[in-house]
Design an enzyme around this catalytic site. Structure first.
Site, mmCIF file in Angstrom:
data_model
loop_
_atom_site.group_PDB
_atom_site.id
_atom_site.type_symbol
_atom_site.label_atom_id
_atom_site.label_comp_id
_atom_site.label_asym_id
_atom_site.label_seq_id
_atom_site.Cartn_x
_atom_site.Cartn_y
_atom_site.Cartn_z
ATOM 1 N N LYS A 177 30.532 47.090 22.148
ATOM 2 C CA LYS A 177 31.288 47.429 23.353
ATOM 3 C C LYS A 177 32.083 48.689 23.065
ATOM 4 C CE LYS A 177 31.787 45.731 27.465
ATOM 5 N NZ LYS A 177 30.882 44.847 28.212
ATOM 6 N N ASP A 206 30.474 49.538 32.404
ATOM 7 C CA ASP A 206 31.285 48.333 32.540
ATOM 8 C C ASP A 206 32.353 48.756 33.550
ATOM 9 O OD1 ASP A 206 31.688 45.544 30.935
ATOM 10 O OD2 ASP A 206 33.645 46.327 31.469
HETATM 11 O O1 2IT Z 1 29.277 43.164 29.982
HETATM 12 C C1 2IT Z 1 28.103 43.597 30.031
HETATM 13 O O2 2IT Z 1 27.144 42.896 29.711
HETATM 14 C C2 2IT Z 1 27.897 44.954 30.514
HETATM 15 N N1 2IT Z 1 28.879 45.624 30.838
HETATM 16 C C3 2IT Z 1 26.518 45.536 30.589
HETATM 17 C C4 2IT Z 1 26.069 46.010 29.259
HETATM 18 C C5 2IT Z 1 24.758 46.728 29.246
HETATM 19 O O3 2IT Z 1 24.418 47.220 28.159
HETATM 20 O O4 2IT Z 1 24.065 46.811 30.261
#
Ligand code: 2IT
Length: 448
Positions: free
Chosen positions: A126, A166
């Site tokens: 993340k 996100d």
């Molecule tokens: O919380 C999540 O799964 C996302 N923000 C999407 C992450 C992604 O790599 O598509």
């Protein structure tokens, strides 16, 4: 002391001032107790739990950028690469003013198990920044994204780490980030980011995927209970991309969404959020005003300043689509009085552990966000497949795969619960199922 409580205690000592990260560590480790009890010797020998709670690396960097008045600002950028046992790091970028390392670690830890549940080969990561997009112009957002990528590019790649959006990071931001990545590295590696626009390697259905997936998952849960979405009333929070996708799918399946929320309060629309009102949510997001009151002003419905719908609005299903820890113990108590039978957790960790425990103890079905919102990252995985094969699937093809994945997640959860002789506790099942694949891969690959 048990292995799990030892590890929780050590993790707490090593991560002072990180309550959100500790909250998810406690939830996950407590949920996997039956798996740990069955394999304790093996896990201890492999220092498995000690390793699983420690990110592979945590990158923190400076992001200077210039506003439209020529004044410079400095924000903090993050990328926490948590675990790549089952695939390259994958997870979103969050731009929001209260983002800290704690936020990134909680989200990266969750992402590891979520990505495992999708059945696609993706590790967990993340990233993001404490940059606040509220009120920023397009040019400011672009300069910020470019500066952010000036550092991030050296840590990511199509086989290494693939960020996505996100909160605060949508198609526009991904475009600016990709443009800068391409400028720096030279190669046209569009597999380095997902959530891209359709003109440069995006996937159909990706914008809708988290909300659609959350509704498909809920449908599986309701089927399990002998019910369906048609005729049900929904209270949602948030009004961003995720809530938008959920509104589209819920109204298509005959449900009615009566609330949306923002940092300013919530709206109650007794006629339901449908048709052009759903499209208007996109305009609200694009305006960067971050005010849900705009909806009430435009469509003439009620607005409750500074309040949340939880425990205030009667509905068949609650779907928090906004942020972490917006449902706390006292909301849960109010929910029980109103008699809300299902809490479909869409945002990452929207409910505190205490509130989840109280609701479950009183018979409320609580669906775990790491399963419910996995359709977003799953469709990112489908975008990666299309990029590497240099092809583009139709809307119907992607949607069918997404539905299959969401059903597969529900099946996996039921399988894990059966394997340990547990009843329909979806939170425990999701953690047990997500953990298994990551644990097997970590043990197979030796201690590193
Ligand atoms: O919380 C999540 O799964 C996302 N923000 C999407 C992450 C992604 O790599 O598509």
């Amino acid at each position: 002391m048990s292995y799990i409580s030892d590890v929780i205690e050590q993790t707490e000592a090593k991560n002072p001032g990180q309550p959100q990260f500790m909250q998810t560590v406690k939830e996950v480790l407590t949920s996997i107790t039956p798996a740990v009890e069955q394999n304790e010797e093996l896990f201890r020998k492999n220092v498995l739990l000690e390793r699983i709670v420690e990110p592979d690396r945590q990158i923190i960097f400076r992001v200077p950028w210039m506003d439209d008045n020529g004044v410079y600002h400095v924000n903090r950028g993050f990328r926490v690469q948590f675990n790549n046992a089952i695939g390259p790091y994958k997870g979103g970028l969050r731009f929001q003013k209260d983002v800290t390392l704690d936020t990134m670690k909680f989200l990266g830890f969750e992402q590891t198990f979520k990505n495992s549940l999708t059945s696609l080969p993706m590790g967990g990561a993340k990233g993001g920044s404490d940059f606040d997009p509220t009120g920023k112009s397009d040019a400011e957002v672009m300069r910020f994204c470019q500066s952010f990528m000036n550092e991030l590019y050296r840590h990511i790649g199509p086989n290494m780490d693939i960020p996505a959006g996100d909160m605060g990071v949508g198609g526009r931001e991904i475009g600016y980030l990709f443009g800068q990545y391409k400028k720096i590295v030279g190669d046209y590696e569009n597999g380095v980011l997902t959530g891209k626009g359709m003109s440069y390697g995006g996937s159909l259905i990706r914008p809708e995927a988290t909300g659609f997936g959350a509704t498909y998952f809920l449908n599986e849960v309701l089927k399990h209970e002998g019910e369906d979405i048609k005729g049900k009333t929904f209270a949602l929070s948030g009004f961003g991309n995720v809530a938008w996708g959920a509104c589209l799918k819920i109204s298509e399946l005959g449900g009615k969404v009566v609330t949306l929320s923002g940092p300013d309060g919530y709206i109650y629309d007794k006629d339901g959020v449908s048709g052009e009102k759903i499209n208007y949510m996109l305009e609200m997001r694009a305006s960067n005003r971050n005010k849900v009151q705009d909806y009430a002003d435009k469509f003439g419905c009620e607005f409750f300043a500074g309040q949340k719908p939880w425990g205030n609005v009667k509905a068949d299903i609650y779907m928090p689509c906004a942020r972490q820890n917006e449902i706390v113990l006292e909301d849960a108590e109010k929910m029980l009085k109103l008699g809300i039978p299902v809490l479909n957790e869409v945002a990452n960790m929207p409910t505190t552990n205490e509130a989840v425990a109280l609701l479950q103890a009183n018979g409320v079905i609580v669906t775990p966000s790491k399963a419910v919102n996995a359709g977003g990252v799953a469709t990112s995985g489908l975008e990666m497949s299309q990029n590497s094969e240099r092809l583009s699937w139709t809307k119907e093809e992607v949607d069918a795969k997404l539905q299959g994945i969401m059903k597969g997640i529900h099946d996996q959860i039921c399988g894990a619960l059966d394997a340990y002789g547990l009843n329909y506790n979806l939170v425990a099942g999701a953690n047990l199922a997500g953990f298994k694949k990551v644990a097997d891969a970590m043990i197979a690959q030796g201690i590193n």
